[in-house]
Design a protein around this motif. Structure first.
Motif, PDB file in Angstrom:
ATOM      1  N   ASP A 477       7.580  -5.317  12.941  1.00  0.00           N
ATOM      2  CA  ASP A 477       7.337  -6.058  11.700  1.00  0.00           C
ATOM      3  C   ASP A 477       5.965  -6.734  11.720  1.00  0.00           C
ATOM      4  O   ASP A 477       5.240  -6.738  10.715  1.00  0.00           O
ATOM      5  N   MET A 478       5.603  -7.317  12.857  1.00  0.00           N
ATOM      6  CA  MET A 478       4.315  -8.008  12.964  1.00  0.00           C
ATOM      7  C   MET A 478       3.152  -7.036  12.802  1.00  0.00           C
ATOM      8  O   MET A 478       2.176  -7.332  12.095  1.00  0.00           O
ATOM      9  N   ILE A 479       3.239  -5.883  13.443  1.00  0.00           N
ATOM     10  CA  ILE A 479       2.152  -4.905  13.364  1.00  0.00           C
ATOM     11  C   ILE A 479       2.074  -4.300  11.966  1.00  0.00           C
ATOM     12  O   ILE A 479       0.984  -4.112  11.412  1.00  0.00           O
ATOM     13  N   PHE A 480       3.234  -4.011  11.371  1.00  0.00           N
ATOM     14  CA  PHE A 480       3.229  -3.451  10.012  1.00  0.00           C
ATOM     15  C   PHE A 480       2.616  -4.441   9.030  1.00  0.00           C
ATOM     16  O   PHE A 480       1.803  -4.068   8.174  1.00  0.00           O
ATOM     17  N   LYS A 481       3.001  -5.701   9.150  1.00  0.00           N
ATOM     18  CA  LYS A 481       2.466  -6.724   8.244  1.00  0.00           C
ATOM     19  C   LYS A 481       0.965  -6.896   8.439  1.00  0.00           C
ATOM     20  O   LYS A 481       0.198  -6.961   7.469  1.00  0.00           O
ATOM     21  N   ALA A 482       0.529  -6.945   9.707  1.00  0.00           N
ATOM     22  CA  ALA A 482      -0.891  -7.154   9.984  1.00  0.00           C
ATOM     23  C   ALA A 482      -1.739  -5.959   9.572  1.00  0.00           C
ATOM     24  O   ALA A 482      -2.875  -6.126   9.110  1.00  0.00           O
ATOM     25  N   ALA A 483      -1.212  -4.755   9.717  1.00  0.00           N
ATOM     26  CA  ALA A 483      -2.009  -3.554   9.455  1.00  0.00           C
ATOM     27  C   ALA A 483      -1.926  -3.092   8.008  1.00  0.00           C
ATOM     28  O   ALA A 483      -2.925  -2.658   7.436  1.00  0.00           O
ATOM     29  N   VAL A 484      -0.742  -3.168   7.407  1.00  0.00           N
ATOM     30  CA  VAL A 484      -0.529  -2.579   6.085  1.00  0.00           C
ATOM     31  C   VAL A 484      -0.546  -3.624   4.977  1.00  0.00           C
ATOM     32  O   VAL A 484      -1.279  -3.499   3.986  1.00  0.00           O
ATOM     33  N   GLN A 485       0.254  -4.665   5.127  1.00  0.00           N
ATOM     34  CA  GLN A 485       0.355  -5.649   4.062  1.00  0.00           C
ATOM     35  C   GLN A 485      -0.864  -6.562   3.992  1.00  0.00           C
ATOM     36  O   GLN A 485      -1.360  -6.863   2.913  1.00  0.00           O
ATOM     37  N   ASN A 486      -1.358  -7.009   5.158  1.00  0.00           N
ATOM     38  CA  ASN A 486      -2.529  -7.883   5.177  1.00  0.00           C
ATOM     39  C   ASN A 486      -3.658  -7.241   5.952  1.00  0.00           C
ATOM     40  O   ASN A 486      -4.542  -7.940   6.451  1.00  0.00           O
ATOM     41  N   GLY A 487      -3.622  -5.918   6.072  1.00  0.00           N
ATOM     42  CA  GLY A 487      -4.452  -5.252   7.069  1.00  0.00           C
ATOM     43  C   GLY A 487      -5.862  -4.970   6.650  1.00  0.00           C
ATOM     44  O   GLY A 487      -6.265  -5.129   5.487  1.00  0.00           O
TER      45      GLY A 487
END
Length: 492
Positions: A477-487
């Motif tokens: 979840d942390m990596i997806f959020k950092a890369a895709v949602q706020n990436g």
């Protein structure tokens, strides 16, 4: 291992010597097996198990009808025997009318139990367990337990997949994702004599460094005791807790596209971050754990296949002379240091070097560097030299120490894109794990029908399986959020 020597009247399969790896994995020191689990979407009451084994499974490879024997000179070969199917297929019975939680617990305990059982050496090294009761994950389970001496993951998984068909259209073949390759991109980026020479010199340096670290790790240096490594002898004889997690391949591909890396980089980064989160969590919540253990040195031992392949081949292709993907064990080990957390008072900051994305980028850098190294091939040559001078038991002991001295064992396979069926029984899920090794933590992964299944096998009573699984999910979840949602924008 018992010695099943032969007299002059017994006929060995002259064209089927046991490979060196097969001897290593079925020795007095090591007994490594693969558990492959098929989750059925429908009840298994009417599955023709005996017919499938006799007519489909046994003809796949003569090793499934053979035992390992030694001649008077000590050479190991496969000897054909008459297979008694009732010795190889198990139908455990359980009480009826119990709660779903009861059946989940029974299934988990059953997996742990059969992972500890060693194969008898006087019959072929495989078993099939058919559990017909439902759990929260499936209407029934089929467990293949296959000794690693029979072949590596690609060989054995290819054999299993040859028994299944596409659920939507059995007349069509199963298809697999294309394997990612950066060779073309790398070739374009290394034009020019100076860049070429720099790549050659760095490759030589990487090779020397990797070989040195591998030899030291297998003989002298060991990871310390941490929340993921008990350091106790005999972990292979203690029960394991086996759990699985499922992730969306589409979401993993989104991360891949945003960061300009490979799917393997993303998955490795998720595992590394989740492992560090667990180590940090355990070291801060247990009084008997050192606070520094959350960031203690830890090594992942990654299993790599040494064959240049584009996907699974048919059984006929695998057993051809000089086949592109020959049957057998063709793999080596790669030592990878798990990146450490960079945090401020226990929380990630916005700095790029402390972001969750760092673990994916670090995995990408490590894997790219390891690719520019011949250590994975030279290590195999070194083991062969050791076998010639000291015998396969000495090599088995070296491999045992290499596994024991590391913190995590990791392996992955590519599964089919489409849903499969076995004798018209749709397969809802597919996963596998390696059992019999001395490591406290083993993580295996396989893709199937748009999902990535992660299997976690850990030393029972030492690690907290629920907390570790939660940390892996949190890392995703942390990596997806950092890369895709706020990436960041894609740099692919």
């Amino acid at each position: 291992m018992e010695d099943y020597s032969t007299d002059e009247n017994e006929v060995l399969l002259a064209d089927m010597p046991v490979s060196p790896s097969g001897q290593y994995f079925n020795s007095s020191v090591l007994s490594i097996s693969i558990l492959a689990v098929l989750e059925s979407e429908v009840p298994l009451d009417n599955i023709p198990s005996m017919t499938l084994l006799q007519d489909v499974f046994l003809p796949i490879n003569p090793r499934f009808s053979s035992i390992m024997v030694g001649d008077k000179k000590g050479f190991k070969k496969w000897k054909r025997v008459e297979v008694q199917l009732e010795d190889h297929i198990k139908f455990p019975s359980v009480p009826t009318g119990m709660s779903p939680g009861f059946y989940d617990d029974y299934f988990n305990d059953y997996l742990s139990k059969i992972s500890l059982d060693r194969f008898a050496q006087n019959r072929p090294l495989w078993e099939v367990h058919i559990l017909k009761y439902p759990t929260s994950n499936a209407a029934g389970h089929i467990i293949f337990k296959l000794h690693h001496a029979l072949g590596d993951g690609f060989s054995l998984m290819g054999a299993l997949l040859s028994c299944l068909q596409r659920a939507d259209n059995p007349s069509l073949p199963l298809t697999f994702p294309s394997r990612e390759s950066s060779s073309r991109r790398d070739g374009k980026s290394t034009k020019g004599i100076f860049r070429y020479l720099g790549r050659v010199f760095s490759g030589v340096a990487n090779t020397v460094s990797d070989i040195g670290s591998a030899l030291v790790k297998g003989s002298f240096v060991t990871d310390g005791q941490t929340p993921i490594r008990s350091g106790k002898d005999g972990a292979e004889f203690r029960p394991s807790a086996i759990t699985t997690l499922t992730f969306s391949l589409d979401q993993i591909k989104q991360i891949k596209a945003k960061l300009g890396v490979t799917i393997n980089d993303v998955v490795t980064g998720i595992i590394f971050l989740g492992t560090r989160l667990y180590m940090q969590s355990m070291s801060s919540s247990h009084e008997d754990c050192n606070q520094q253990q959350g960031n203690a040195d830890a090594t992942a031992l990654v299993v790599l296949n040494t064959r240049a392949i584009g996907g699974y081949k048919t059984i006929e292709e695998m057993v051809k002379p000089n086949a592109e993907m020959p049957w057998g064990n063709h793999f080596t080990f790669l030592h990878v240091s798990i990146p450490k957390l960079s945090h401020n008072n226990g929380a990630f900051t916005d700095e790029s070097n402390s972001s969750p994305i760092k673990f994916v980028r670090k995995a990408h850098t490590i894997i790219k560097r390891k690719r520019n190294s011949a250590a994975v091939y030279i290590t195999g040559r070194i083991l062969e030299i050791l076998r010639k001078f000291r015998g396969h038991e000495a090599v088995a002991r070296y491999i045992y120490n290499t596994l024991k001295n590391s913190s995590i064992g990791m392996s992955n396979l590519i599964g089919p894109v489409e849903q499969m069926a076995l004798a018209n029984h749709p397969i809802k899920g597919l996963y596998f794990t390696l059992v019999g090794g001395p490591e406290s933590l083993s993580i295996t992964m396989i893709s199937y029908a748009g999902k990535l299944r992660v299997t976690i096998r850990m030393e029972e009573g030492f690690m907290d399986s629920q907390r570790f699984s939660s940390c892996i999910e949190n890392a995703f979840d942390m990596i997806f959020k950092a890369a895709v949602q706020n990436g960041p924008p894609s740099n692919s």
